[in-house]
Design a protein around this motif. Structure first.
Motif, PDB file in Angstrom:
ATOM      1  N   GLU A  10     -19.465  51.519  68.188  1.00 52.07           N
ATOM      2  CA  GLU A  10     -20.676  51.976  67.489  1.00 52.07           C
ATOM      3  C   GLU A  10     -20.335  52.737  66.206  1.00 52.07           C
ATOM      4  OE1 GLU A  10     -23.256  54.555  69.731  1.00 52.07           O
ATOM      5  OE2 GLU A  10     -24.730  54.670  68.119  1.00 52.07           O
ATOM      6  N   LYS A  11     -19.422  53.681  66.336  1.00 50.09           N
ATOM      7  CA  LYS A  11     -19.109  54.560  65.223  1.00 50.09           C
ATOM      8  C   LYS A  11     -18.629  53.769  63.995  1.00 50.09           C
ATOM      9  CE  LYS A  11     -16.990  59.076  64.687  1.00 50.09           C
ATOM     10  NZ  LYS A  11     -15.988  60.007  65.210  1.00 50.09           N
ATOM     11  N   ALA A  12     -17.762  52.797  64.243  1.00 52.02           N
ATOM     12  CA  ALA A  12     -17.171  52.047  63.130  1.00 52.02           C
ATOM     13  C   ALA A  12     -18.164  51.076  62.479  1.00 52.02           C
ATOM     14  CB  ALA A  12     -15.938  51.291  63.616  1.00 52.02           C
ATOM     15  N   TYR A  13     -19.158  50.605  63.236  1.00 58.42           N
ATOM     16  CA  TYR A  13     -19.978  49.504  62.724  1.00 58.42           C
ATOM     17  C   TYR A  13     -21.460  49.837  62.500  1.00 58.42           C
ATOM     18  CZ  TYR A  13     -15.981  46.447  63.485  1.00 58.42           C
ATOM     19  OH  TYR A  13     -14.745  45.862  63.415  1.00 58.42           O
ATOM     20  N   ALA A  14     -21.943  50.949  63.031  1.00 64.26           N
ATOM     21  CA  ALA A  14     -23.368  51.264  62.905  1.00 64.26           C
ATOM     22  C   ALA A  14     -23.774  51.316  61.434  1.00 64.26           C
ATOM     23  CB  ALA A  14     -23.678  52.593  63.590  1.00 64.26           C
ATOM     24  N   GLY A  15     -24.906  50.705  61.119  1.00 63.90           N
ATOM     25  CA  GLY A  15     -25.410  50.712  59.750  1.00 63.90           C
ATOM     26  C   GLY A  15     -24.785  49.650  58.857  1.00 63.90           C
ATOM     27  N   ARG A  16     -23.826  48.911  59.370  1.00 64.94           N
ATOM     28  CA  ARG A  16     -23.109  47.930  58.539  1.00 64.94           C
ATOM     29  C   ARG A  16     -23.432  46.484  58.916  1.00 64.94           C
ATOM     30  NH1 ARG A  16     -17.202  48.584  59.462  1.00 64.94           N
ATOM     31  NH2 ARG A  16     -17.146  46.931  57.898  1.00 64.94           N
ATOM     32  N   ILE A  17     -24.333  46.282  59.888  1.00 60.70           N
ATOM     33  CA  ILE A  17     -24.583  44.918  60.384  1.00 60.70           C
ATOM     34  C   ILE A  17     -25.460  44.145  59.396  1.00 60.70           C
ATOM     35  CG2 ILE A  17     -25.650  43.598  62.265  1.00 60.70           C
ATOM     36  CD1 ILE A  17     -24.767  45.971  64.120  1.00 60.70           C
ATOM     37  N   GLY A  18     -24.986  42.971  58.969  1.00 61.08           N
ATOM     38  CA  GLY A  18     -25.698  42.159  57.984  1.00 61.08           C
ATOM     39  C   GLY A  18     -26.652  41.168  58.619  1.00 61.08           C
ATOM     40  N   LEU A  19     -26.308  40.700  59.820  1.00 62.76           N
ATOM     41  CA  LEU A  19     -27.141  39.723  60.526  1.00 62.76           C
ATOM     42  C   LEU A  19     -27.136  40.071  62.004  1.00 62.76           C
ATOM     43  CD1 LEU A  19     -28.650  36.976  60.953  1.00 62.76           C
ATOM     44  CD2 LEU A  19     -26.391  35.873  60.998  1.00 62.76           C
ATOM     45  N   CYS A  20     -28.331  40.177  62.577  1.00 62.81           N
ATOM     46  CA  CYS A  20     -28.470  40.433  64.012  1.00 62.81           C
ATOM     47  C   CYS A  20     -29.071  39.185  64.652  1.00 62.81           C
ATOM     48  CB  CYS A  20     -29.377  41.649  64.228  1.00 62.81           C
ATOM     49  SG  CYS A  20     -30.126  41.719  65.871  1.00 62.81           S
ATOM     50  N   ILE A  21     -28.344  38.601  65.603  1.00 61.43           N
ATOM     51  CA  ILE A  21     -28.882  37.469  66.372  1.00 61.43           C
ATOM     52  C   ILE A  21     -29.065  37.967  67.801  1.00 61.43           C
ATOM     53  CG2 ILE A  21     -28.513  35.072  67.116  1.00 61.43           C
ATOM     54  CD1 ILE A  21     -26.594  34.739  64.756  1.00 61.43           C
ATOM     55  N   ASP A  22     -30.286  37.936  68.284  1.00 60.84           N
ATOM     56  CA  ASP A  22     -30.559  38.577  69.583  1.00 60.84           C
ATOM     57  C   ASP A  22     -31.745  37.895  70.271  1.00 60.84           C
ATOM     58  OD1 ASP A  22     -30.328  40.376  71.676  1.00 60.84           O
ATOM     59  OD2 ASP A  22     -31.546  41.913  70.706  1.00 60.84           O
ATOM     60  N   HIS A  23     -31.823  38.083  71.575  1.00 59.34           N
ATOM     61  CA  HIS A  23     -32.948  37.503  72.330  1.00 59.34           C
ATOM     62  C   HIS A  23     -33.657  38.538  73.192  1.00 59.34           C
ATOM     63  CE1 HIS A  23     -31.272  36.994  76.566  1.00 59.34           C
ATOM     64  NE2 HIS A  23     -30.330  37.599  75.905  1.00 59.34           N
ATOM     65  N   HIS A  24     -33.341  39.817  73.005  1.00 59.68           N
ATOM     66  CA  HIS A  24     -33.982  40.836  73.835  1.00 59.68           C
ATOM     67  C   HIS A  24     -35.411  41.118  73.370  1.00 59.68           C
ATOM     68  CE1 HIS A  24     -29.758  41.538  74.949  1.00 59.68           C
ATOM     69  NE2 HIS A  24     -30.277  41.912  76.100  1.00 59.68           N
ATOM     70  N   GLN A  25     -36.249  41.429  74.342  1.00 61.35           N
ATOM     71  CA  GLN A  25     -37.652  41.746  74.070  1.00 61.35           C
ATOM     72  C   GLN A  25     -37.731  42.949  73.132  1.00 61.35           C
ATOM     73  OE1 GLN A  25     -39.782  39.789  76.287  1.00 61.35           O
ATOM     74  NE2 GLN A  25     -41.315  40.161  74.704  1.00 61.35           N
ATOM     75  N   ILE A  26     -36.973  43.982  73.490  1.00 61.50           N
ATOM     76  CA  ILE A  26     -36.910  45.161  72.626  1.00 61.50           C
ATOM     77  C   ILE A  26     -35.547  45.128  71.952  1.00 61.50           C
ATOM     78  CG2 ILE A  26     -36.897  47.692  72.571  1.00 61.50           C
ATOM     79  CD1 ILE A  26     -38.721  47.463  75.142  1.00 61.50           C
ATOM     80  N   SER A  27     -35.568  44.845  70.662  1.00 61.61           N
ATOM     81  CA  SER A  27     -34.331  44.585  69.917  1.00 61.61           C
ATOM     82  C   SER A  27     -34.378  45.446  68.666  1.00 61.61           C
ATOM     83  CB  SER A  27     -34.294  43.096  69.570  1.00 61.61           C
ATOM     84  OG  SER A  27     -33.133  42.795  68.847  1.00 61.61           O
TER      85      SER A  27
END
Lengths: 312, 312
Positions: free
Chosen positions: A90-107
């Motif tokens: 989390e610490k190294a990557y939070a705020g740096r994600i360019g694309l989120c691919i997800d299937h959760h209801q709450i995402s």
């Protein structure tokens, strides 16, 4: 433009990928991660998968992935519902994600491009539909990865999230000649002798409440150490309490560190597990969710029992 | 003319059906029986299903079937590999079967018309393909029946008999709006409290042999009576021994009457369960078969251990 087209365009127009999977990785996040890595490498791009750990049963997913030396430019998360679920990453990557691919209801992962489809039973279903938009050719190893996610996130097509789309995707994956039964045997039908002894002990501590409409089991650090059971051998325990006839909500308490319990919640259709967990800061799906509680085993059980009596 | 066309023609050109299912009925024989009965009644014919018994979990299959008063003319067997497997119905029906629809590798029911397809994972797959040839319209209740067979005979699409055809058929059945997850929960994920106690006791008697490549469990009449466990609560036990890591052949011994044991054999791909059972007059599939042995529990175990040492 559909979310999937946007994701495909993003993936085609960037390079040097790090693909993030969630902590306590399961078949869907790992299957998604290695499938996407293979797909990007097939297109001549650089990519690697970032895990908190890789349980030995999932090592076969890494076959065919090339170890590439590059400086990361683009961060993609797969099957990660919130940055807090990245665990030690989390610490190294939070705020740096360019694309989120997800299937959760709450995402909730913040990213400039988000491709979230909660109608997909697994994140791998979404990737199966993105790949053709990228011109990726389905290979046997891609099919192995995608099948692992599709199968594990549906309990081998057993749960209510399974749709006819899920089954047709699985059929296309089987047509690639994969050993689906071999994958399923490892994922669902293999128990070590130690795990059998652990289950015996767990059943001895099985408790009911709310007129037997709730059941709970617990795995303590002591039990795990005494029997020498690895973390990845604890998979599948979460479904035990709800399997009991008449049980509408089942809890599996797992002591992560002294007096800190991870609670896996499984419910029948008339009880919302995600809502139940939300009151404790957790989340997930309607019939399968999780949260964390601190206290002694007896305190945590008492907290859950009180909350159940509110709901049932 | 394909076997399926021949079966369709036979079914269209006769009337007043009795449909035979095998003894110790499972989801596939019962799903097949009630699906075929519904299909024939939909075409205006008379039909009824003949069972040795109907476990309560399968009563939902009978929904929509009309109780008709007629004199039987035509006998059809579904999912019956040999007349001896008709149990208490063998005497009344042996030699009278006009059409045999079956998917077993070794299928021996004598009948003028035989439609046997061992590439079908379940008998219900075959019926799914025969019905359109008869002009039968797929309904939700037909889909319930067929799905029950398709799902139960593949361990919910988990086993090696599952093909992409199986999954596409299941997808078509889901498109009829059936509650597949509800069916699967009853078939695979529901245990009574008594069954949990029984499993506990079974695990205590778990035995290994052949360098732990073989495992066996036993259910005696005494255990069953003491815990008050019904016969239909014993379903699913057969898969326990082979689930243990490293086990290639697993036996589940069930005492049917004093000192007479029904042996369920489950094997991995490199051991042929049907061949193993053949030496004791039994049979079945390559990875799931059965036979019967007489003697005390210890004698039967010794017989099996000796036979295993020949094979492994």
């Amino acid at each position: 433009m559909s979310d999937k087209q946007a994701a495909a365009d993003f993936l085609l127009s960037h390079d040097n990928y790090e693909i993030l999977t969630h902590a306590y990785p399961d078949g869907d996040t790992l299957g998604s991660g290695y499938a996407l890595c293979l797909a990007l490498q097939q297109l001549g791009k650089n990519a690697r998968v970032i895990n908190t750990n890789l349980p030995k049963d999932f090592v076969f997913l890494t076959e065919g992935v090339t170890d590439q030396d590059f400086e990361a430019e683009t961060i993609v998360s797969v099957d990660v519902a919130a940055e807090s679920l990245l665990g030690s990453n989390e610490k190294a990557y939070a705020g740096r994600i360019g694309l989120c691919i997800d299937h959760h209801q709450i995402s909730r992962v913040p990213a400039p491009v988000r491709c979230v489809d909660p109608t997909a039973a697994s994140n791998c279903e979404i990737l199966f539909e993105i790949f053709p938009l990228m011109g990726v050719k389905l290979t046997k190893q891609l099919a192995n990865c995608l099948y692992t996610g599709v199968s594990t996130d549906t309990g081998c097509f057993k749960y209510g999230n399974t749709t006819s789309r899920t089954l047709r995707i699985a059929a296309d994956l089987l047509d690639m000649g994969i050993d689906a039964a071999g994958i399923n045997k490892v994922m669902f039908d293999t128990k070590t002798k130690k795990k059998i002894r652990l289950e015996q002990e767990i059943y001895q501590g099985l408790e009911y409440c709310a007129d037997d409409r709730c059941a709970m089991i617990a795995v303590t650090i002591d039990m795990q150490q005494r029997l020498g059971v690895r973390d990845d051998e604890l998979e599948g325990l979460a479904s035990i309490p709800r399997q009991i006839e008449g049980v509408e909500i089942g809890f599996t308490l797992r002591e992560k560190e002294k007096n800190v319990f991870k609670i896996s919640v499984r419910s029948s259709r008339n009880v919302n597990a995600a809502q139940f967990c939300a009151q404790f800061g957790g989340g997930g799906h309607a019939e399968a969710a999780g949260c964390q509680l601190s206290g002694t085993l007896e305190e945590v059980k008492a907290t859950l029992k009180a909350a159940v009596n509110e709901v049932l």
